[in-house]
Design a protein around this motif. Structure first.
Motif, PDB file in Angstrom:
ATOM      1  N   LEU A  30       0.842  -1.197   0.000  1.00  0.00           N
ATOM      2  CA  LEU A  30       0.000   0.000   0.000  1.00  0.00           C
ATOM      3  C   LEU A  30       0.879   1.249   0.000  1.00  0.00           C
ATOM      4  CD1 LEU A  30      -2.782   1.372   0.190  1.00  0.00           C
ATOM      5  CD2 LEU A  30      -2.612   1.161   2.685  1.00  0.00           C
ATOM      6  N   TYR A  31       1.949   1.240   0.811  1.00  0.00           N
ATOM      7  CA  TYR A  31       2.881   2.371   0.840  1.00  0.00           C
ATOM      8  C   TYR A  31       3.504   2.581  -0.537  1.00  0.00           C
ATOM      9  CZ  TYR A  31       2.759   2.526   5.979  1.00  0.00           C
ATOM     10  OH  TYR A  31       2.371   2.642   7.284  1.00  0.00           O
ATOM     11  N   ARG A  32       3.884   1.467  -1.178  1.00  0.00           N
ATOM     12  CA  ARG A  32       4.497   1.569  -2.514  1.00  0.00           C
ATOM     13  C   ARG A  32       3.498   2.133  -3.527  1.00  0.00           C
ATOM     14  NH1 ARG A  32       6.572  -3.795  -0.931  1.00  0.00           N
ATOM     15  NH2 ARG A  32       8.779  -3.541  -0.358  1.00  0.00           N
ATOM     16  N   LEU A  33       2.257   1.692  -3.428  1.00  0.00           N
ATOM     17  CA  LEU A  33       1.226   2.195  -4.341  1.00  0.00           C
ATOM     18  C   LEU A  33       1.003   3.684  -4.141  1.00  0.00           C
ATOM     19  CD1 LEU A  33      -0.939   1.593  -6.470  1.00  0.00           C
ATOM     20  CD2 LEU A  33      -2.525   1.053  -4.608  1.00  0.00           C
ATOM     21  N   ILE A  34       0.974   4.127  -2.883  1.00  0.00           N
ATOM     22  CA  ILE A  34       0.809   5.553  -2.592  1.00  0.00           C
ATOM     23  C   ILE A  34       1.986   6.343  -3.165  1.00  0.00           C
ATOM     24  CG2 ILE A  34       0.780   7.269  -0.738  1.00  0.00           C
ATOM     25  CD1 ILE A  34      -0.747   5.215   0.964  1.00  0.00           C
ATOM     26  N   ALA A  35       3.200   5.803  -3.024  1.00  0.00           N
ATOM     27  CA  ALA A  35       4.382   6.478  -3.556  1.00  0.00           C
ATOM     28  C   ALA A  35       4.296   6.612  -5.070  1.00  0.00           C
ATOM     29  CB  ALA A  35       5.643   5.710  -3.164  1.00  0.00           C
ATOM     30  N   ILE A  36       3.841   5.564  -5.749  1.00  0.00           N
ATOM     31  CA  ILE A  36       3.721   5.602  -7.213  1.00  0.00           C
ATOM     32  C   ILE A  36       2.671   6.628  -7.633  1.00  0.00           C
ATOM     33  CG2 ILE A  36       2.975   4.279  -9.234  1.00  0.00           C
ATOM     34  CD1 ILE A  36       4.222   1.813  -7.895  1.00  0.00           C
ATOM     35  N   VAL A  37       1.534   6.654  -6.933  1.00  0.00           N
ATOM     36  CA  VAL A  37       0.469   7.617  -7.260  1.00  0.00           C
ATOM     37  C   VAL A  37       0.971   9.043  -7.075  1.00  0.00           C
ATOM     38  CG1 VAL A  37      -1.799   8.471  -6.574  1.00  0.00           C
ATOM     39  CG2 VAL A  37      -1.413   6.012  -6.774  1.00  0.00           C
ATOM     40  N   LEU A  38       1.654   9.304  -5.959  1.00  0.00           N
ATOM     41  CA  LEU A  38       2.194  10.646  -5.713  1.00  0.00           C
ATOM     42  C   LEU A  38       3.228  11.024  -6.781  1.00  0.00           C
ATOM     43  CD1 LEU A  38       2.678  10.577  -1.826  1.00  0.00           C
ATOM     44  CD2 LEU A  38       0.952  11.844  -3.109  1.00  0.00           C
ATOM     45  N   ALA A  39       4.068  10.056  -7.134  1.00  0.00           N
ATOM     46  CA  ALA A  39       5.093  10.326  -8.145  1.00  0.00           C
ATOM     47  C   ALA A  39       4.463  10.637  -9.492  1.00  0.00           C
ATOM     48  CB  ALA A  39       6.030   9.124  -8.262  1.00  0.00           C
ATOM     49  N   LEU A  40       3.467   9.848  -9.889  1.00  0.00           N
ATOM     50  CA  LEU A  40       2.808  10.094 -11.171  1.00  0.00           C
ATOM     51  C   LEU A  40       2.081  11.439 -11.160  1.00  0.00           C
ATOM     52  CD1 LEU A  40       1.396   6.561 -12.072  1.00  0.00           C
ATOM     53  CD2 LEU A  40       3.397   7.721 -13.029  1.00  0.00           C
ATOM     54  N   GLY A  41       1.539  11.825 -10.002  1.00  0.00           N
ATOM     55  CA  GLY A  41       0.923  13.142  -9.899  1.00  0.00           C
ATOM     56  C   GLY A  41       1.930  14.254 -10.116  1.00  0.00           C
ATOM     57  N   LEU A  42       3.123  14.079  -9.529  1.00  0.00           N
ATOM     58  CA  LEU A  42       4.169  15.082  -9.721  1.00  0.00           C
ATOM     59  C   LEU A  42       4.664  15.090 -11.166  1.00  0.00           C
ATOM     60  CD1 LEU A  42       5.608  17.188  -8.039  1.00  0.00           C
ATOM     61  CD2 LEU A  42       7.377  15.513  -7.501  1.00  0.00           C
ATOM     62  N   VAL A  43       4.689  13.904 -11.793  1.00  0.00           N
ATOM     63  CA  VAL A  43       5.060  13.819 -13.203  1.00  0.00           C
ATOM     64  C   VAL A  43       4.071  14.602 -14.059  1.00  0.00           C
ATOM     65  CG1 VAL A  43       5.173  12.246 -15.186  1.00  0.00           C
ATOM     66  CG2 VAL A  43       6.318  11.649 -13.045  1.00  0.00           C
TER      67      VAL A  43
END
Length: 370
Positions: A30-43
């Motif tokens: 879940l932490y990894r998924l949140i990190a990916i979502v945040l990263a894609l948002g910043l992208v």
């Protein structure tokens, strides 16, 4: 009773880093998924600031550039398989805490052996030539893994520097072979282009399913090897503690040598698949830099080869997707450097989240709480 008036007062820090114990797997992912979502948002924000593309447009262009048609899909799957196979090769060595940074060289060693046999013995029928190429690639990759393992096991030589050095030796050998065979041409070109001798048979018109099947079989076998076999257990024990391994009667030297030979052999097979199955040529860029990218994949997957499938696909999606944006919007400043920034940004978030999976922050208690 002694007085404590001279006992120095130690001020408790505002924030302390505390190691987590047994975080549930679902919560870690879940932490990894949140990190990916945040990263894609910043992208999305980064790409919008340059190209004006909205978030949906960014993801659409990236998807179209990766899997939008059969040509893109074929190229992406080929890259996923290459990255995955090198990651699988690194898994046992890294689990043993043998820092094999030489996957690039081991892939090139296998590719060079394949190309030499492919050109030299092109008069042989494919039924004999292809097995000969496979054996040559396995031997070359295995030897390239064996050399640093022997030096580590016998004399304690630093494996990180040694395997890194072996990369440049392999690159120089490939350059020598290419220069010897290209003649007046700019590059060596396609090997055996007229006869197609040594070309691996394709299952499918665009996607080379032969390569896909071989890579997935090796991936599953490595998962079983690491998780359910005695040798896989020995690798884990050596990685946890060499002293414990010795106490348990495990030969540390033998484990190091055997594991690195396996790692080199799989890299050699990757070199064979690259030359005979995908490219039908060779250069110092045959490994494509994935010998280093695979380190991130293996580490993020915690050496679980099945998880590496998803991580490899995700990284290739980022690479190919950002290249598609670059091709379409290079005129407004989204170039190759911007592509690398996007990939690095996402990987930074994913890697940083591992800190919060392994550690938590403990804040200083107030007087009331005390």
């Amino acid at each position: 009773m002694a007085s404590n008036k001279f006992t120095p007062h130690v001020k408790e820090p505002l924030v302390r880093v505390v190691r987590r114990d047994n975080l549930p797997m679902w919560k870690a992912w879940l932490y990894r998924l949140i990190a990916i979502v945040l990263a894609l948002g910043l992208v999305d924000v980064f790409v919008f600031s340059i190209t004006g593309l909205d978030p949906v447009g960014v993801m659409t262009v990236m998807w179209e550039g990766t899997f939008g048609n059969i040509v893109c899909t074929s190229a992406s799957i080929a890259l996923i398989m290459k990255l995955l196979l090198i990651s699988v090769a690194l898994a046992p060595a890294f689990k043993m805490k043998f820092w094999n940074i030489g996957a690039e060289g081991q892939v090139l060693a296998g590719a060079l052996a394949t190309a030499v046999v492919m050109v030299t013995f092109s008069n042989l029928p494919n039924s004999v030539l292809i097995p000969f190429m496979v054996v040559s690639a396995i031997l070359a990759g295995g030897i390239w893994g064996l050399i640093p393992a022997l030096f580590k096991a016998k004399w304690g030589v630093n494996e990180t520097l040694f395997t890194l050095m072996m990369n440049y030796v392999a690159m120089s050998l490939v350059d020598f072979f290419v220069n010897q065979n290209k003649g007046d041409r700019a590059s060596i070109g396609t090997l055996n282009v007229d006869t197609e001798k040594g070309w691996l048979p394709k299952l499918g018109m665009e996607i080379n399913w032969t390569v896909v099947i071989v890579v997935l079989i090796i991936t599953v076998l490595m998962f079983i090897y690491l998780k359910y076999t005695k040798q896989g257990y020995e690798i884990a024990v050596v990685g946890e503690s060499i002293n414990t391994a010795k106490y348990a009667g495990i030969s540390v030297k033998k484990t190091i040598i055997r594991t690195m030979v396996i790692s080199g052999v799989i890299c050699g097979i990757c070199g064979f698949l690259s030359v005979a199955g995908e490219d039908q040529t060779i250069s110092r860029n045959t490994a494509g830099g994935y010998g280093f990218t695979a380190i991130i994949v293996a580490w993020l997957a915690k050496f679980n080869t099945l998880f590496m499938i998803l991580i490899s696909a995700f990284i290739i999606f980022l690479e190919q997707g950002t290249k598609a944006i670059s091709d379409e919007y290079v005129s407004v400043g989204f170039n190759e450097s911007a592509c690398k920034m996007v990939v690095g940004l996402v990987l930074f978030f994913v890697i940083a989240c591992e800190f919060f999976i392994n550690y938590s922050l403990a804040f200083r208690r107030t007087r009331k709480e005390k």
